[in-house]
Each structure stands twice: as C-alpha cells, then as structure tokens.
Design an enzyme around this catalytic site. Structure first.
Site, PDB file in Angstrom:
ATOM      1  N   SER A  45       0.884  -1.178   0.000  1.00 32.68           N
ATOM      2  CA  SER A  45       0.000   0.000   0.000  1.00 32.68           C
ATOM      3  C   SER A  45       0.915   1.219   0.000  1.00 32.68           C
ATOM      4  O   SER A  45       1.158   1.849   1.020  1.00 32.68           O
ATOM      5  CB  SER A  45      -0.900  -0.007   1.234  1.00 32.68           C
ATOM      6  OG  SER A  45      -0.143   0.053   2.419  1.00 32.68           O
ATOM      7  N   HIS A 157      -3.323  -6.094   2.440  1.00 37.07           N
ATOM      8  CA  HIS A 157      -2.369  -7.059   3.002  1.00 37.07           C
ATOM      9  C   HIS A 157      -2.996  -8.429   3.237  1.00 37.07           C
ATOM     10  O   HIS A 157      -2.340  -9.345   3.740  1.00 37.07           O
ATOM     11  CB  HIS A 157      -1.809  -6.560   4.338  1.00 37.07           C
ATOM     12  CG  HIS A 157      -0.894  -5.387   4.184  1.00 37.07           C
ATOM     13  ND1 HIS A 157      -0.399  -4.680   5.248  1.00 37.07           N
ATOM     14  CD2 HIS A 157      -0.369  -4.796   3.083  1.00 37.07           C
ATOM     15  CE1 HIS A 157       0.374  -3.709   4.807  1.00 37.07           C
ATOM     16  NE2 HIS A 157       0.399  -3.758   3.492  1.00 37.07           N
ATOM     17  N   GLU A 166      -4.675  -2.558   9.236  1.00 39.50           N
ATOM     18  CA  GLU A 166      -3.933  -3.102  10.383  1.00 39.50           C
ATOM     19  C   GLU A 166      -4.654  -2.809  11.695  1.00 39.50           C
ATOM     20  O   GLU A 166      -4.967  -1.655  11.993  1.00 39.50           O
ATOM     21  CB  GLU A 166      -2.528  -2.483  10.430  1.00 39.50           C
ATOM     22  CG  GLU A 166      -1.767  -2.748   9.147  1.00 39.50           C
ATOM     23  CD  GLU A 166      -0.412  -2.049   9.072  1.00 39.50           C
ATOM     24  OE1 GLU A 166       0.134  -1.681  10.121  1.00 39.50           O
ATOM     25  OE2 GLU A 166       0.071  -1.856   7.942  1.00 39.50           O
ATOM     26  N   GLU A 207       1.758  -9.541   7.106  1.00 40.67           N
ATOM     27  CA  GLU A 207       2.602  -9.134   8.234  1.00 40.67           C
ATOM     28  C   GLU A 207       2.478 -10.086   9.412  1.00 40.67           C
ATOM     29  O   GLU A 207       2.799  -9.728  10.555  1.00 40.67           O
ATOM     30  CB  GLU A 207       2.266  -7.682   8.622  1.00 40.67           C
ATOM     31  CG  GLU A 207       2.498  -6.747   7.437  1.00 40.67           C
ATOM     32  CD  GLU A 207       2.372  -5.268   7.774  1.00 40.67           C
ATOM     33  OE1 GLU A 207       1.900  -4.923   8.875  1.00 40.67           O
ATOM     34  OE2 GLU A 207       2.767  -4.452   6.919  1.00 40.67           O
ATOM     35  N   ASP A 244      -3.992   1.085  11.486  1.00 42.62           N
ATOM     36  CA  ASP A 244      -3.526   1.720  10.252  1.00 42.62           C
ATOM     37  C   ASP A 244      -4.637   1.513   9.232  1.00 42.62           C
ATOM     38  O   ASP A 244      -4.887   0.387   8.786  1.00 42.62           O
ATOM     39  CB  ASP A 244      -2.215   1.098   9.749  1.00 42.62           C
ATOM     40  CG  ASP A 244      -1.754   1.751   8.437  1.00 42.62           C
ATOM     41  OD1 ASP A 244      -2.422   2.709   7.985  1.00 42.62           O
ATOM     42  OD2 ASP A 244      -0.747   1.299   7.871  1.00 42.62           O
ATOM     43  N   GLU A 292      -3.183   5.553  12.055  1.00 41.78           N
ATOM     44  CA  GLU A 292      -2.319   5.901  10.913  1.00 41.78           C
ATOM     45  C   GLU A 292      -3.173   6.043   9.651  1.00 41.78           C
ATOM     46  O   GLU A 292      -4.112   5.261   9.451  1.00 41.78           O
ATOM     47  CB  GLU A 292      -1.300   4.773  10.757  1.00 41.78           C
ATOM     48  CG  GLU A 292      -0.299   4.956   9.632  1.00 41.78           C
ATOM     49  CD  GLU A 292       0.658   3.760   9.590  1.00 41.78           C
ATOM     50  OE1 GLU A 292       0.971   3.174  10.659  1.00 41.78           O
ATOM     51  OE2 GLU A 292       1.076   3.385   8.485  1.00 41.78           O
ATOM     52  N   ASP A 319       1.554   8.293   6.965  1.00 47.47           N
ATOM     53  CA  ASP A 319       2.436   7.321   6.294  1.00 47.47           C
ATOM     54  C   ASP A 319       2.427   7.627   4.792  1.00 47.47           C
ATOM     55  O   ASP A 319       3.319   8.326   4.296  1.00 47.47           O
ATOM     56  CB  ASP A 319       1.941   5.903   6.604  1.00 47.47           C
ATOM     57  CG  ASP A 319       2.601   4.830   5.751  1.00 47.47           C
ATOM     58  OD1 ASP A 319       3.676   5.101   5.178  1.00 47.47           O
ATOM     59  OD2 ASP A 319       2.064   3.705   5.637  1.00 47.47           O
ATOM     60  N   LYS A 344       9.858   5.156   7.158  1.00 45.16           N
ATOM     61  CA  LYS A 344      10.201   3.979   6.352  1.00 45.16           C
ATOM     62  C   LYS A 344      11.358   4.363   5.442  1.00 45.16           C
ATOM     63  O   LYS A 344      11.213   5.213   4.555  1.00 45.16           O
ATOM     64  CB  LYS A 344       9.011   3.585   5.484  1.00 45.16           C
ATOM     65  CG  LYS A 344       7.818   3.002   6.234  1.00 45.16           C
ATOM     66  CD  LYS A 344       6.646   2.891   5.277  1.00 45.16           C
ATOM     67  CE  LYS A 344       5.536   2.017   5.809  1.00 45.16           C
ATOM     68  NZ  LYS A 344       4.304   2.176   4.976  1.00 45.16           N
ATOM     69  N   HIS A 372       8.549  -1.163   9.466  1.00 42.09           N
ATOM     70  CA  HIS A 372       8.857  -2.146   8.410  1.00 42.09           C
ATOM     71  C   HIS A 372       8.006  -1.845   7.177  1.00 42.09           C
ATOM     72  O   HIS A 372       7.215  -0.897   7.175  1.00 42.09           O
ATOM     73  CB  HIS A 372       8.507  -3.554   8.926  1.00 42.09           C
ATOM     74  CG  HIS A 372       7.025  -3.740   9.190  1.00 42.09           C
ATOM     75  ND1 HIS A 372       6.428  -4.951   9.336  1.00 42.09           N
ATOM     76  CD2 HIS A 372       6.015  -2.827   9.331  1.00 42.09           C
ATOM     77  CE1 HIS A 372       5.122  -4.798   9.541  1.00 42.09           C
ATOM     78  NE2 HIS A 372       4.854  -3.525   9.554  1.00 42.09           N
ATOM     79  N   LYS A 395       6.897  -0.220  14.475  1.00 36.56           N
ATOM     80  CA  LYS A 395       5.801  -1.003  13.900  1.00 36.56           C
ATOM     81  C   LYS A 395       6.436  -2.076  13.045  1.00 36.56           C
ATOM     82  O   LYS A 395       7.061  -1.776  12.026  1.00 36.56           O
ATOM     83  CB  LYS A 395       4.926  -0.074  13.056  1.00 36.56           C
ATOM     84  CG  LYS A 395       3.654  -0.741  12.571  1.00 36.56           C
ATOM     85  CD  LYS A 395       2.758   0.242  11.847  1.00 36.56           C
ATOM     86  CE  LYS A 395       2.991   0.203  10.369  1.00 36.56           C
ATOM     87  NZ  LYS A 395       1.802   0.523   9.562  1.00 36.56           N
TER      88      LYS A 395
HETATM   89  C1  2PG Z   1       1.948   0.467   6.033  1.00 37.11           C
HETATM   90  C2  2PG Z   1       2.908  -0.615   5.598  1.00 37.11           C
HETATM   91  C3  2PG Z   1       3.559  -1.388   6.684  1.00 37.11           C
HETATM   92  P1  2PG Z   1       3.141  -1.309   3.137  1.00 37.11           P
HETATM   93  O1  2PG Z   1       1.002   0.810   5.311  1.00 37.11           O
HETATM   94  O2  2PG Z   1       2.165   1.092   7.057  1.00 37.11           O
HETATM   95  O3  2PG Z   1       2.692  -1.898   7.637  1.00 37.11           O
HETATM   96  O4  2PG Z   1       2.417  -1.387   4.575  1.00 37.11           O
HETATM   97  O5  2PG Z   1       4.555  -1.684   3.342  1.00 37.11           O
HETATM   98  O6  2PG Z   1       2.358  -2.270   2.281  1.00 37.11           O
HETATM   99  O7  2PG Z   1       2.992   0.109   2.670  1.00 37.11           O
HETATM  100 MG    MG Z   2       0.607   2.575   6.698  1.00 36.77          MG
END
Ligand code: 2PG
Ligand code: MG
Length: 430
Positions: A45, A157, A166, A207, A244, A292, A319, A344, A372, A395
């Site tokens: 995502s 996911h 999440e 995850e 999230d 989030e 994010d 990230k 992560h 996280k």
């Molecule tokens: C998120 C992440 C990690 P992705 O959205 O925060 O949990 O997912 O790496 O798929 O963006």
């Molecule tokens: Mg996110």
C-alpha cells in the site's frame, strides 16, 4: 583514513522477500576486508510520492525482477563511491543522489540506492567495532521502542473483507521490552483460539497477523479486547489499541466528487466529515491511542479536520501522506496536519534523508514511529534504527514469521546487551 574505512568493493544480488518477490541484497567491503550488508524491503500500500522502486518488467518473476537495480549498483554506484570513507554517510548518500540525478530516484532506483546506503552504514559500524544502534545513536541510545503489533491484517495485506489494513495491540503497561513483547505474544495466541472457536480462519496475512473475514471493523476490535482480557491483561492499562487505516486505498472519485468507501461495513460514499465521525465514534468506544492514515494522502482538508477533532487525544500518523519526505512533513507541520510521522527508509531511499525527516518532525513536536514494510526480509536494520533514534515506537508486524521476528529478536538482543541500562517507556510514549 585507515584502510578499514575506505570502500574497496560494492556489489548487489537478487534475493527473495517475505512475499516471494525479488529484492536486493547489497554488500559493502572496505580495504581490510570488513563487510556491511543489507537487504531492501518493499511495500504494497504505497504512497504515490514514494521514491521509485525499480523493477525490470517483462515476464521474469512476473515483471518484478530487480536485475536492472542490481546492475546499477554493480556498474554505476560502485564506481561512484569506491574509495570513499564508510563513516561519511552524508557525503556518500549525496554522491548516490547526484549519480542518480532525478528527484524521485527513478534512474538508478530507490531500492538500489537504499541497499547501498544501509550496507555502507553497517560497514562503518563493523569497521568501528560497535553495534549498529550504537554507531547510529551514540553512547546515550538506550530506549527500547514500544511495539505496535499488527495482529489482525486486512486491506491490501490480506484476502479478506476487512477495510482497515492493520489492527494493532500496543503493550503500554509493562516495565521492560521483553515483558511487553511476551504479553503481546500471549495475546496473539489467544486471538487464534478465539478465531477458531468462532469458526473463523486463523490463516495469516502479509505481516503475520490473522486475516479472518470478520463482518465489521468493530468485530476485529472486540476480538482484540477479548483476547487481551482472556490473557489476564487489562484493556486500557496493560494494552492499548492502534489502527492503520491506509485510507488512500479507500478513497475514490465518483462524478467529479471524492468519497471514501468502507465496503466491509457496507458503507459507501462517505464524505471526509463522515469518516472523521466514524473514527471519533471508534475512539470513544475503544482505547485507541494511534491511528495511521485515517484519511487519504489526497485529502489534506480531511486531514486538517481529523487533526482538529482528534489530534489532542490520539496520535495521528502520516504514512502515505508524508512518505518519510522532510519537505512534505514540513508542509504537514505548516498546515497542522497529523501529529506523528511513520518512518520507512525505502520511502525516501537513503539513510541520511531518513534521519533528516526524523529531525524535521521532532523539532516541531511530531512523534516518529520506525516501520517495516509489508514485504520484508530477515534484515533487522530498523530495530537498531529505532533504538538509535530513541523514537520510542516501532511497527514491525505480528510476533510471527521470521521476517517480523528478526526485528523483535534483534530488539531482545539489544535489550540484553544494554542490560540494566535498557529503558522501556510503555504508556509514557502516548
Ligand atoms: C503500512 C505498511 C507497513 P506497506 O502501510 O504502514 O505496515 O504497509 O509496506 O504495504 O505500505
Ligand atoms: Mg501505513
């Protein structure tokens, strides 16, 4: 510069990530044979403004091969940084950026650049003979992060009906990291028993969290609450909850207007105001300390609204909104949007830019959560990074599957290395 610090060789090769997709492993050698290695994670995502992950296309690995990125490391980046001092992270990252020459790292690939940036920092720590968290964080780094443990997976996911990506449990009422993690593991196993007893699948998502086809988001929160109580812990004081939403994935256009949809809840055409009301209601009914991406990265007005409504009570984490980019974080601070930043490394593509984003956020009182990606490897770099920065939160998924547990296990090691000097703040973080 001693030869233990001078880069003599750099090379990359293809390995597999936790979803079975190719990614890069990079090795950086110095003249005395010291080596630093790293592997690069990958998101599903993703935010639209993330630095570009270079994939080969074509049929090999369904187009997801990274041979081009590998050869960019071997043929181009190696030549650019061989001879440089591994301790000069900023200069090396600048050289990588200059060599790429684009704003979004699309020529060389952010995956190629990040692999090199991280391998260099590991080589520096190894050449100095100190742990990565010590090298990155200095002599005072001793704060173990509170884990936001993603135990129920939905959205992109997982192959289920949950709209929210999440559902996380947050062990806030414990005095050390290992106790907090243990309690999280106990709750994780309890969730599995509850799901089985209700006739739901206990298969897991990307995850490591369970991915049952529950009827509503509230049902997921109720199962977490029940699992916490059944494990002998108190909801609210031992454990808090976090979400999230990854709301960019729920945002769509219809006849020129923008809406949110929560198909799992059978609710369509929600305005930003209605989404905010939805979250206010959840926060009033569950001990949720962090949300989030409750709004889309394209809905800054919605973000302003939710920050006004909930920003003083709940951590609101950008994010996809911020993509670890210090310029966008500055814009968020200016517009009073969100109050925390998800960190990230591969969203921005170098270690030093990541550190700059953390500094930008913290100078304005925004919190940071080291994170992560949904596609991970056994590389535990982010565990060291979280302790080094002392951000107090990480996280990194459910406490299951080795790609996630590599990070938890590394944190357990750091806690043991620090011994009685290790600090865990739990509730004080929120
Ligand atoms: C998120 C992440 C990690 P992705 O959205 O925060 O949990 O997912 O790496 O798929 O963006
Ligand atoms: Mg996110």
């Amino acid at each position: 510069m001693g030869k233990e610090f001078r880069i003599s060789k750099l090379f990359a090769y293809e390995v597999l990530d936790s979803r079975g997709n190719p990614t890069l492993a990079v090795e950086c050698y110095t003249e005395d044979g010291t080596v630093g290695s790293a592997m690069v994670p990958s998101g599903a995502s993703t935010g639209s403004k993330e630095a570009v992950e270079l994939r080969d296309g074509g049929t090999r690995f369904m187009g997801k091969g990274v041979r081009k990125a590998v050869s960019n490391v071997n043929e181009i980046l190696a030549e650019a940084i061989v001879g440089m001092d591994v301790r000069e992270q900023i200069a090396i990252d600048k050289r990588l950026l200059f060599t790429d020459g684009t704003d979004n790292k699309s020529r060389i690939g952010a995956n190629a650049i990040l692999g090199v940036s991280l391998a260099v920092s590991r080589a520096a720590a190894n050449a100095l003979g100190i742990s990565l968290f010590r090298y990155l964080g200095g002599s005072n780094a001793n704060l173990l992060p509170t884990p936001l443990m993603n135990v129920i997976n939905g959205g992109v996911h997982a192959d289920n009906s949950l709209d929210i990506q999440e559902f996380m449990i947050v062990p806030v009422g414990f005095s050390c990291f290992s106790d907090a993690l243990r309690a999280g593991v106990e709750v994780y196993h309890q969730i599995k028993s509850i799901l089985k007893s209700k006739g739901y699948s206990s298969a897991v998502g990307d995850e490591g969290g369970f991915a049952p086809s529950l009827n509503t988001n509230r049902e997921a929160l109720d199962i977490l609450s029940e699992a916490i109580e059944r494990s002998g812990y108190k909801l609210g004081s031992n454990f808090a909850l976090a979400l999230d939403v990854a709301a960019s994935e729920l945002y769509y256009e219809d006849e020129g207007a923008k809406f949110y949809s929560l198909p799992g809840e059978k609710r369509e055409k929600l305005s930003s105001e209605q989404m905010v009301e939805y979250f206010v209601d959840l926060v009033e009914n569950y001990p949720i300390v962090s949300i989030e991406d409750p709004m889309s990265e394209y809905d800054w007005e919605g973000w302003e609204l939710i920050t006004k409504e909930l920003g003083s009570r709940v951590q609101l984490v950008g994010d996809d909104l911020f993509v670890t980019n210090s310029k966008i974080v500055r814009e968020g601070i200016r517009r009073k949007v969100a109050n925390a930043v998800l960190i990230k490394l591969n969203q921005v593509g170098t270690l030093s830019e990541t550190l700059q984003t953390v500094e930008t956020a913290r100078l304005s009182g925004y919190r940071c959560i080291v994170s992560h990606r949904s596609g991970e490897t056994e590389d535990s770099f982010i565990a060291d990074l979280a302790v080094a920065l002392g951000v107090g939160q990480i996280k990194t998924g459910a406490p299951a599957r080795s790609d996630r547990n590599a990070k938890y296990n590394r944190l357990l090691k750091i806690e043991n290395v620090l011994g009685e000097n290790a600090v865990y703040l739990g509730r004080a973080v929120f």
